[in-house]
Design an enzyme around this catalytic site. Sequence first.
Site: not given
Length: 255
Positions: A145, A159
């Site tokens: 990401s 995350y």
Amino acid sequence: MSKGTILITGASSGLGEEMARQFADLGYDLAITARRTDRLDALAAEITGKHADRTVVTKALDVNDDDAVFAVFKEVAAEMGGIDRVIINAGLGKGAPLGTGRYDANRATAMTNFVAALAQTEAAMEIFRAQAKEGRRGHLVMISSASAMRGMRKTITTYAATKAGVSALAEGLINENVKAKGIDVSIIYPGYIMSEMNEKVAQQTKFMVDTQTGVKSMVDAIEKRKEKALVPAWPWVPLGFALKHLPMSVVRRLV
């Protein structure tokens, strides 16, 4: 004629589902896995309805079940005569600011996004190392990401940390120079791409692109076997550089 076999985890929705469609369009046979087999079966029917010559194998898989990960990967390799590419995509987006009483949510994300990714990497690399001895090239793809560029605040702290972790796993293999042994490794850093994981905040999120557009940029980078790719390139290549190098006071205003 098939261009090869790709195994995609977390393929029942979002980026994984769309990657399956786009790779099938490019001529690949697929093994798609997820917990929700009804959605996998519907996706397989959609793909084979469009491409009668494509093979699509569906497998129920909870990536948090280590034994199942190794078993399913081996089953796919046996049934499909090997695997040319594994895309480690399954993940969670749960999270809360640290110290606010939601350790359960942060732990779930850490276990799925990092520990389960480690199991999938181990399983894939066992297959690729064995195949490489027979002269068959493999391709490990880790979906990270753009948030992995820097520590992130509040609900995405954990995350982002897990995505930085999986990037480091893949980078370790690049550092090992497994490419020289016949195994390519790609780390894909998606920016904000519409998916079920982020649909609740999509309208308030800057730089969001639709699923098909975002996934096409991912697929293009994977097909080129890039070691690292921020996608879509605009605005995430310059943003990624900024996230990694600018003072944290500036980063807070960017994302």
